[in-house]
Scaffold this motif. Structure first.
Motif, PDB file in Angstrom:
ATOM      1  N   LYS A   1      -9.439 -24.243   5.383  1.00 57.16           N
ATOM      2  CA  LYS A   1      -8.230 -23.449   5.635  1.00 57.16           C
ATOM      3  C   LYS A   1      -8.278 -22.137   4.843  1.00 57.16           C
ATOM      4  CE  LYS A   1      -3.226 -23.495   5.080  1.00 57.16           C
ATOM      5  NZ  LYS A   1      -2.073 -24.228   4.575  1.00 57.16           N
ATOM      6  N   GLN A   2      -8.703 -22.207   3.583  1.00 59.12           N
ATOM      7  CA  GLN A   2      -8.799 -20.990   2.770  1.00 59.12           C
ATOM      8  C   GLN A   2      -9.799 -20.003   3.378  1.00 59.12           C
ATOM      9  OE1 GLN A   2      -9.346 -23.260  -1.024  1.00 59.12           O
ATOM     10  NE2 GLN A   2      -8.276 -21.487  -1.895  1.00 59.12           N
ATOM     11  N   PHE A   3     -10.912 -20.517   3.882  1.00 62.92           N
ATOM     12  CA  PHE A   3     -11.904 -19.637   4.500  1.00 62.92           C
ATOM     13  C   PHE A   3     -11.350 -18.963   5.756  1.00 62.92           C
ATOM     14  CE2 PHE A   3     -15.353 -22.320   2.395  1.00 62.92           C
ATOM     15  CZ  PHE A   3     -15.644 -21.361   1.440  1.00 62.92           C
ATOM     16  N   ILE A   4     -10.614 -19.704   6.562  1.00 62.79           N
ATOM     17  CA  ILE A   4     -10.032 -19.133   7.779  1.00 62.79           C
ATOM     18  C   ILE A   4      -8.984 -18.083   7.425  1.00 62.79           C
ATOM     19  CG2 ILE A   4      -8.621 -19.653   9.820  1.00 62.79           C
ATOM     20  CD1 ILE A   4     -10.190 -22.372   9.911  1.00 62.79           C
ATOM     21  N   VAL A   5      -8.125 -18.400   6.451  1.00 60.78           N
ATOM     22  CA  VAL A   5      -7.118 -17.424   6.002  1.00 60.78           C
ATOM     23  C   VAL A   5      -7.810 -16.196   5.422  1.00 60.78           C
ATOM     24  CG1 VAL A   5      -5.276 -17.021   4.308  1.00 60.78           C
ATOM     25  CG2 VAL A   5      -5.307 -19.136   5.647  1.00 60.78           C
ATOM     26  N   ARG A   6      -8.897 -16.405   4.695  1.00 61.91           N
ATOM     27  CA  ARG A   6      -9.646 -15.287   4.115  1.00 61.91           C
ATOM     28  C   ARG A   6     -10.179 -14.371   5.213  1.00 61.91           C
ATOM     29  NH1 ARG A   6     -14.651 -13.575   1.872  1.00 61.91           N
ATOM     30  NH2 ARG A   6     -14.309 -12.728  -0.202  1.00 61.91           N
ATOM     31  N   TYR A   7     -10.737 -14.954   6.276  1.00 66.21           N
ATOM     32  CA  TYR A   7     -11.257 -14.133   7.369  1.00 66.21           C
ATOM     33  C   TYR A   7     -10.131 -13.356   8.054  1.00 66.21           C
ATOM     34  CZ  TYR A   7     -14.206 -12.448  11.052  1.00 66.21           C
ATOM     35  OH  TYR A   7     -14.897 -11.605  11.891  1.00 66.21           O
ATOM     36  N   LEU A   8      -9.041 -14.023   8.353  1.00 65.97           N
ATOM     37  CA  LEU A   8      -7.902 -13.332   8.967  1.00 65.97           C
ATOM     38  C   LEU A   8      -7.338 -12.269   8.028  1.00 65.97           C
ATOM     39  CD1 LEU A   8      -6.152 -16.374  10.679  1.00 65.97           C
ATOM     40  CD2 LEU A   8      -7.561 -14.605  11.764  1.00 65.97           C
ATOM     41  N   GLY A   9      -7.451 -12.532   6.731  1.00 66.43           N
ATOM     42  CA  GLY A   9      -6.993 -11.571   5.737  1.00 66.43           C
ATOM     43  C   GLY A   9      -7.776 -10.273   5.753  1.00 66.43           C
ATOM     44  N   TYR A  10      -8.992 -10.297   6.285  1.00 61.21           N
ATOM     45  CA  TYR A  10      -9.750  -9.048   6.438  1.00 61.21           C
ATOM     46  C   TYR A  10      -8.990  -8.062   7.325  1.00 61.21           C
ATOM     47  CZ  TYR A  10     -14.224 -10.497   4.331  1.00 61.21           C
ATOM     48  OH  TYR A  10     -15.215 -10.876   3.465  1.00 61.21           O
ATOM     49  N   TYR A  11      -8.335  -8.573   8.363  1.00 59.18           N
ATOM     50  CA  TYR A  11      -7.561  -7.681   9.245  1.00 59.18           C
ATOM     51  C   TYR A  11      -6.385  -7.074   8.478  1.00 59.18           C
ATOM     52  CZ  TYR A  11     -10.357  -9.542  13.039  1.00 59.18           C
ATOM     53  OH  TYR A  11     -11.408  -9.893  13.843  1.00 59.18           O
ATOM     54  N   VAL A  12      -5.709  -7.895   7.706  1.00 57.64           N
ATOM     55  CA  VAL A  12      -4.598  -7.402   6.881  1.00 57.64           C
ATOM     56  C   VAL A  12      -5.115  -6.365   5.883  1.00 57.64           C
ATOM     57  CG1 VAL A  12      -2.851  -8.071   5.175  1.00 57.64           C
ATOM     58  CG2 VAL A  12      -3.323  -9.562   7.140  1.00 57.64           C
ATOM     59  N   SER A  13      -6.290  -6.594   5.346  1.00 56.30           N
ATOM     60  CA  SER A  13      -6.869  -5.698   4.340  1.00 56.30           C
ATOM     61  C   SER A  13      -7.348  -4.377   4.925  1.00 56.30           C
ATOM     62  CB  SER A  13      -8.049  -6.379   3.650  1.00 56.30           C
ATOM     63  OG  SER A  13      -7.622  -7.490   2.915  1.00 56.30           O
ATOM     64  N   THR A  14      -7.756  -4.378   6.184  1.00 54.75           N
ATOM     65  CA  THR A  14      -8.325  -3.162   6.765  1.00 54.75           C
ATOM     66  C   THR A  14      -7.314  -2.304   7.511  1.00 54.75           C
ATOM     67  OG1 THR A  14      -9.037  -4.377   8.727  1.00 54.75           O
ATOM     68  CG2 THR A  14     -10.643  -4.094   6.968  1.00 54.75           C
ATOM     69  N   ILE A  15      -6.275  -2.894   8.046  1.00 52.69           N
ATOM     70  CA  ILE A  15      -5.331  -2.122   8.871  1.00 52.69           C
ATOM     71  C   ILE A  15      -4.729  -0.931   8.122  1.00 52.69           C
ATOM     72  CG2 ILE A  15      -3.098  -2.238  10.052  1.00 52.69           C
ATOM     73  CD1 ILE A  15      -4.018  -4.981  11.153  1.00 52.69           C
ATOM     74  N   PRO A  16      -4.224  -1.094   6.901  1.00 49.28           N
ATOM     75  CA  PRO A  16      -3.671   0.094   6.229  1.00 49.28           C
ATOM     76  C   PRO A  16      -4.755   0.894   5.494  1.00 49.28           C
ATOM     77  CG  PRO A  16      -3.191  -1.835   4.930  1.00 49.28           C
ATOM     78  CD  PRO A  16      -3.937  -2.306   6.152  1.00 49.28           C
ATOM     79  N   LEU A  17      -5.593   1.592   6.261  1.00 46.62           N
ATOM     80  CA  LEU A  17      -6.620   2.480   5.694  1.00 46.62           C
ATOM     81  C   LEU A  17      -7.596   1.761   4.754  1.00 46.62           C
ATOM     82  CD1 LEU A  17      -4.289   5.508   4.921  1.00 46.62           C
ATOM     83  CD2 LEU A  17      -5.704   5.160   6.966  1.00 46.62           C
ATOM     84  N   CYS A  18      -7.857   0.516   5.014  1.00 45.67           N
ATOM     85  CA  CYS A  18      -8.786  -0.307   4.214  1.00 45.67           C
ATOM     86  C   CYS A  18      -8.343  -0.473   2.761  1.00 45.67           C
ATOM     87  CB  CYS A  18     -10.206   0.239   4.277  1.00 45.67           C
ATOM     88  SG  CYS A  18     -10.937   0.121   5.912  1.00 45.67           S
ATOM     89  N   LEU A  19      -7.069  -0.272   2.502  1.00 48.58           N
ATOM     90  CA  LEU A  19      -6.578  -0.376   1.120  1.00 48.58           C
ATOM     91  C   LEU A  19      -6.796  -1.762   0.525  1.00 48.58           C
ATOM     92  CD1 LEU A  19      -3.280   1.702   1.276  1.00 48.58           C
ATOM     93  CD2 LEU A  19      -5.463   2.335   0.231  1.00 48.58           C
ATOM     94  N   GLY A  20      -6.702  -2.794   1.357  1.00 45.00           N
ATOM     95  CA  GLY A  20      -6.898  -4.152   0.856  1.00 45.00           C
ATOM     96  C   GLY A  20      -8.321  -4.416   0.422  1.00 45.00           C
ATOM     97  N   LEU A  21      -9.275  -3.713   1.018  1.00 45.24           N
ATOM     98  CA  LEU A  21     -10.670  -3.844   0.593  1.00 45.24           C
ATOM     99  C   LEU A  21     -10.925  -3.005  -0.655  1.00 45.24           C
ATOM    100  CD1 LEU A  21     -12.437  -3.650   4.072  1.00 45.24           C
ATOM    101  CD2 LEU A  21     -11.785  -5.692   2.793  1.00 45.24           C
ATOM    102  N   LEU A  22     -10.365  -1.806  -0.681  1.00 40.26           N
ATOM    103  CA  LEU A  22     -10.520  -0.938  -1.848  1.00 40.26           C
ATOM    104  C   LEU A  22      -9.867  -1.527  -3.092  1.00 40.26           C
ATOM    105  CD1 LEU A  22      -9.860   2.503  -0.148  1.00 40.26           C
ATOM    106  CD2 LEU A  22     -12.058   1.609  -0.954  1.00 40.26           C
ATOM    107  N   TRP A  23      -8.897  -2.406  -2.882  1.00 34.15           N
ATOM    108  CA  TRP A  23      -8.184  -3.045  -3.987  1.00 34.15           C
ATOM    109  C   TRP A  23      -9.147  -3.758  -4.936  1.00 34.15           C
ATOM    110  CZ3 TRP A  23      -3.207  -2.078  -4.872  1.00 34.15           C
ATOM    111  CH2 TRP A  23      -2.553  -2.853  -5.818  1.00 34.15           C
ATOM    112  N   VAL A  24     -10.268  -4.231  -4.415  1.00 33.80           N
ATOM    113  CA  VAL A  24     -11.268  -4.927  -5.230  1.00 33.80           C
ATOM    114  C   VAL A  24     -11.698  -4.052  -6.405  1.00 33.80           C
ATOM    115  CG1 VAL A  24     -13.631  -5.864  -5.218  1.00 33.80           C
ATOM    116  CG2 VAL A  24     -12.107  -6.317  -3.287  1.00 33.80           C
TER     117      VAL A  24
END
Length: 153
Positions: free
Chosen positions: A95-118
């Protein structure tokens, strides 16, 4: 869990690039089979089940299967990174892995801010990591070899 070393931003970018190249190599022959030559030279785009399969479902399946089997993608494995549960340091649930994958969409939609957060987070978590309760850590344990003891002569 204080002995964990978090996988930093640039290391994770490198792992993602490795994974992207491998995915391109995997999918290119399939793309060539599905698209006819006219589509390569500027025919109007259309959306088909094959495109849904190639662009979204197959990559998701490949990544999630690698995560479940190895807690890492090939890029992360090459760079000695592992995905772990943020609370226990153990293997995350499916379940965590599936949520993590779906979370990529949440992370990328606002100008990739969720990825840059790292790059700025103290535990090097992107939004997808925070949503799924995971961390990416470096495998810092040295490889150990055990030798059989030989009886004295």
């Amino acid at each position: 869990m204080s002995s964990l070393v978090y996988g930093g931003f640039w290391l994770r970018v490198a792992a993602a690039l490795i994974d992207s190249v491998l995915m391109l190599i995997l999918l290119s022959p399939l793309v060539r089979l599905i698209y006819v030559d006219e589509q390569w030279v500027g025919a109007p785009p259309h959306f088909s089940f094959a495109e849904l399969l190639l662009n979204y479902l197959l990559p998701a399946l490949v990544v999630i299967v690698f995560w479940i089997a190895k807690s890492a993608t090939p890029g992360k494995m090459a760079l000695k990174l592992t995905i772990v549960d943020a609370n226990t340091g153990g293997k995350p649930s499916t379940k965590q892995f599936i949520v993590r994958y779906l979370g990529y969409y949440v992370s990328t939609i606002p100008l990739c801010l969720g990825l840059l957060w790292v790059a700025f987070d103290e535990r090097k978590q992107g939004w997808h990591d925070k949503l799924s309760g995971t961390l990416v850590v470096r495998n810092t344990a040295p490889n150990t070899v055990e030798f059989e003891q030989q009886p004295p002569d």
